[in-house]
Each structure stands twice: as C-alpha cells, then as structure tokens.
Design an enzyme around this catalytic site. Structure first.
Site, PDB file in Angstrom:
ATOM      1  N   HIS A  92      15.659  14.730  26.212  1.00  0.00           N
ATOM      2  CA  HIS A  92      14.351  14.775  25.555  1.00  0.00           C
ATOM      3  C   HIS A  92      14.553  14.817  24.047  1.00  0.00           C
ATOM      4  O   HIS A  92      14.789  15.899  23.493  1.00  0.00           O
ATOM      5  CB  HIS A  92      13.586  16.023  25.998  1.00  0.00           C
ATOM      6  CG  HIS A  92      13.092  15.949  27.400  1.00  0.00           C
ATOM      7  ND1 HIS A  92      11.874  15.393  27.722  1.00  0.00           N
ATOM      8  CD2 HIS A  92      13.648  16.316  28.576  1.00  0.00           C
ATOM      9  CE1 HIS A  92      11.696  15.442  29.030  1.00  0.00           C
ATOM     10  NE2 HIS A  92      12.756  15.998  29.584  1.00  0.00           N
ATOM     11  N   CYS A 133      13.470  10.525  29.778  1.00  0.00           N
ATOM     12  CA  CYS A 133      13.695  11.335  30.975  1.00  0.00           C
ATOM     13  C   CYS A 133      13.182  10.625  32.239  1.00  0.00           C
ATOM     14  O   CYS A 133      13.738   9.605  32.620  1.00  0.00           O
ATOM     15  CB  CYS A 133      13.078  12.728  30.807  1.00  0.00           C
ATOM     16  SG  CYS A 133      13.671  13.890  32.042  1.00  0.00           S
ATOM     17  N   GLU A 177      12.415  14.758  21.862  1.00  0.00           N
ATOM     18  CA  GLU A 177      11.347  15.593  21.280  1.00  0.00           C
ATOM     19  C   GLU A 177      11.651  17.079  21.400  1.00  0.00           C
ATOM     20  O   GLU A 177      10.980  17.899  20.794  1.00  0.00           O
ATOM     21  CB  GLU A 177      10.000  15.257  21.930  1.00  0.00           C
ATOM     22  CG  GLU A 177       9.762  15.795  23.330  1.00  0.00           C
ATOM     23  CD  GLU A 177      10.424  14.992  24.456  1.00  0.00           C
ATOM     24  OE1 GLU A 177      11.289  14.142  24.154  1.00  0.00           O
ATOM     25  OE2 GLU A 177      10.094  15.249  25.629  1.00  0.00           O
TER      26      GLU A 177
END
Lengths: 196, 251
Positions: free
Chosen positions: A178, A80, A180
């Site tokens: 992202h 990001c 994650e």
C-alpha cells in the site's frame, strides 16, 4: 492543486479515503468514481482495493468496469487487491480476474503467518516507478494471496518465498504493498506514478 | 524480510488523549491528531487508538477524529473501543481506519468477527483479548478487565482466528502497568498455536522487554502506551537497539 485529472476507482472496496489522503499530501485531488465515462477521460487511474476478491469483482461487473479497465490507455495503478484483480484469476474463492496480466494469484501456503502483514523490504529493477527509492526500503503489506514472480515483475519481496511486490505491463502498473500507507517511501512511489 | 512492528497505543476520551503525555515538541499533546502525526514521523510502524468515551452521543464525534487522523498520517492505524456492530466498524473503516479492534463485543457476539471479515477482509479485524493468569489458567476478561468469563486465552484466540480475525492483540493483565516485561511464555504459546499475527501488550518497561517479546515471546508486534507517551522510550532509539540485537525493524 495540480490540474492532473486523476480517477480513483470507487467500487465499495474498503479504505479508499487513505489513497485520496496520500494524493492530497502530494498536492493532488482525485475524483472518486465508478463512472466509465469519467474514468476513460482521466489522465491517471488508480484502482485501490482492500477486501475480498469475489465481492470486489461482482462490484466491478455491476459498474461494467470489468470490460473497461483492460482497454484503458492511460497510466493505471492497481493497489493490493486491485493488483490481484488485474491478473487472470485468484485462488481467493477461485475468482476470475480482469486478465490484464496473464498470471494466476496464489495463496501463501507455508508455515509463516498469514496474512503477510506489516513492513517488508523492496528489491526493485530501477524502473521509473521506483525512482529515488533505495533497494531495501520498507513498504507496508497486508495480504494472504500473492502474485508470483514473472516477466512482469518490477519489484519483489521475500516472505517465505519471493513474490511480486510490483508488476508492470505497458501502461498498467500494480503494487502489492500500500503506497498510501508506506510513509515517505510510498509517497515517493505515488509521486513517481503521477509523474510518468 | 518482514519487520517486527512497534505500536504506540493512544487512549482517547471525548476526543482527547488521556494518560500523561510528555512531549516538549508538541504544542498540544492532548490532541490525538498532533500526537499521531508525531509518532508517525518518529518511527512508529502503526498506531492503535482506543476510545474509552462513555456516552454514545460523544462517540459520534470519533468518526470525525478518525477522518482527521487518516488525513494526517501515512502509516496504518487501528481503532477500537465500543464497537458492537458491523455498521459501527464500517463507519470507522470508511472514515479511514485500516483496522478495527473488537474485544468484549466479539466474546458476546462471535459472529461479529465473521461479519466484519467477510465485508472488509480478515486483515481489518483485530481481536483484542485481555487475559489474566490465575488458577493455572489464562482466563479472558471483558469490560476492560472487570468481568471474568469462562474462556481461556488460547481457545478463544483459536476460535477468533477460525471466525476470521486477522490479528490477535493479547494484553496480559498480570503484566500491564508493571513495566517488568511482556508475558513471554504465554505469548510464545499463543504465537505457536495461531496462523495469524500476534501483538504483545502489557508490561513494556525497557528496550530489552521488547527484544524478549520478539525473541522469547515470538510476537509479531509489540504495543505500549506510557513508556512512549512519557518519553521513557524513544522509538528510534529502541529500533536502533533492536537492530543491533539482530531483530528486523524498519528504520
């Protein structure tokens, strides 16, 4: 836990714990650090980023990571804001970046909602980072600035225009989304990065 | 193309979920971590936790809960309820929350929006607005709908955007709990006025209500609590329906 030495660069940029949590889920444990010596010795380096570009660059300079990062030789993943900081400069407060990618980061300038926030689809070039990820799978994005399509683009996404969802140059990888926060798709991509 | 988001909302009191929860698959549906994990694995795009704990003392344990939730799920989540300072927001974000939601505190101290946005980015600040349509006006209410203020939904939402909000969560008090659909006219006007995404809240009762919020209300996301918690609407089924209706959703 696997022995792979992963450095997760901690420079005060927002929600870094979620990257660590995702790594834990894959059976890895990263060291949260801004120490150049530890980062240099790591097998893999992850450079997350949530927040504001000029503040983040100031922090990187404080820790002398602005000169270190472009010289790193191991696999490196920017996420990001991390991806945007790896470029030449960004329109966000006209901030100079790390210059790993000779690209300028632009602000979305169309009628769609900004930030581009939510789940959007990936179209990728079947590089190892996206092994096992089907074209059209969704990843989670939150950003107001974007990296234009270039020769470094390895995945793209459409939000009013096509932009780089992921870029790569040698050992440097970066994703706008992202991983994650991108459910199983994101975990696959992180796993692929750690297996490079 | 960007997908429309489906967001279950979990009310938390003293670290337990409140409102009736009806999942046979769960051992302890009152455990927010287990419930969050269930939703994350069953089609939710995002989660919102609303802490309604009364005492400050007990609120401290919220941080620990947020840490556990962050470790258990890999989709984004927002935490709201009682956040009145930048420091309180920072504690939650460092604990693993992706966004914080502020409501009454933002009206009382609009600068709080800017402070959090400057530090963590606009995307981390959701401004929640409870509003009620009466006297030809969508009036803003504070303290969970108990206190009226002299603000209209539309002007306050625009001001919040100006101050750095990344998203507006609009709950219609007229529609909340009715299960007769969202406030689509107001939503549509709000979405047209704003450059930032709008989350619709209040009134979800059927699959079609979600479709209408996305098409007529032009909402970017729709939030609901009891229809999901009581298992009246299953998110994977809802998404299949929305996809058939040509709405882009993540399946």
């Amino acid at each position: 836990m696997t022995k792979l030495k992963i450095a997760l660069i901690d420079y005060g940029a927002g929600n870094i714990q979620s990257v660590q949590n995702a790594l834990n889920r894959l059976g890895y444990q990263a060291v949260l650090t801004h120490d150049p010596a530890i980062i240099t010795k790591a097998d893999k380096v992850i450079f997350p980023g949530v927040g504001q570009a000029s503040y983040a660059m100031k922090q990187l300079k404080n820790y002398q990571l602005d000169t270190l990062i472009p010289q790193l030789k191991q696999d490196f993943l920017g996420i990001c804001l991390g991806m945007q900081l790896m470029c030449n400069k960004t329109e966000e407060n006209n901030t100079e970046g790390l210059g790993v990618f000779p690209i300028d980061v632009l602000k979305f300038n169309h009628q769609l909602k900004i930030p581009h926030m939510g789940w959007n689809t990936l179209q990728h070039n079947k590089t190892p980072l996206f092994k096992g990820v089907k074209n059209g799978e969704f990843a989670y994005f939150v950003h107001s600035f974007y990296v234009p399509i270039s020769t470094y683009t390895i995945a793209q996404t459409d939000y009013g225009l096509n932009f780089s969802a992921a870029i790569q140059k040698d050992n440097f990888y970066a994703t706008q989304f992202h991983p994650e926060k991108s459910s199983q798709t994101g975990l696959n991509i992180l796993k692929n990065f750690l297996s490079l | 193309m960007l997908a429309k988001r489906i967001i279950p909302c979990l009310d938390i009191k003293d670290n337990r979920t409140v409102k009736g929860i009806n999942f046979k698959a769960l051992k302890d549906a009152g455990d927010p971590v287990e419930l969050a994990h269930y939703y994350a694995e069953n089609g939710a795009d995002e989660l919102v936790f609303l802490d309604i704990t009364a005492t400050q003392e007990k609120r401290k344990t919220l941080i620990k809960l947020v840490e556990k939730v962050a470790a258990a799920i890999n989709i984004p989540f927002t935490v709201g309820g009682g956040i009145t300072t930048k420091e309180a927001a920072a504690d939650l974000i460092y604990a693993g929350a992706d966004k914080v939601s502020i409501n009454s505190a933002a009206v009382r101290n609009p600068d709080l929006i800017t402070q959090i946005a400057d530090r963590f980015g606009a995307q981390s600040v959701v401004v929640a607005i409870d509003a009620k349509y009466h006297h030809n006006n969508w009036q803003v209410f504070l303290n969970g709908g108990r206190q009226a203020v002299a603000l209209s939904l539309f002007s306050w939402a625009q001001q919040a955007q100006q101050l750095g909000a990344g998203e507006i969560l609009f709950t219609s008090m007229n529609h909340d709990g009715t299960k007769k659909g969202f406030a689509n006219k107001a939503l549509s006007k709000l979405t047209d006025l704003l450059k930032i995404p709008v989350i619709a809240s209040g009134g979800a009762g059927s699959y079609k209500d979600f479709k209408d919020a996305f098409i007529d209300g032009k909402a970017d996301a729709a939030l609901a609590a009891s229809v999901f918690h009581y298992n009246q609407i299953k998110i994977p089924e809802l998404k299949k329906y929305l996809k058939q209706e040509n709405i882009i959703v993540r399946i």
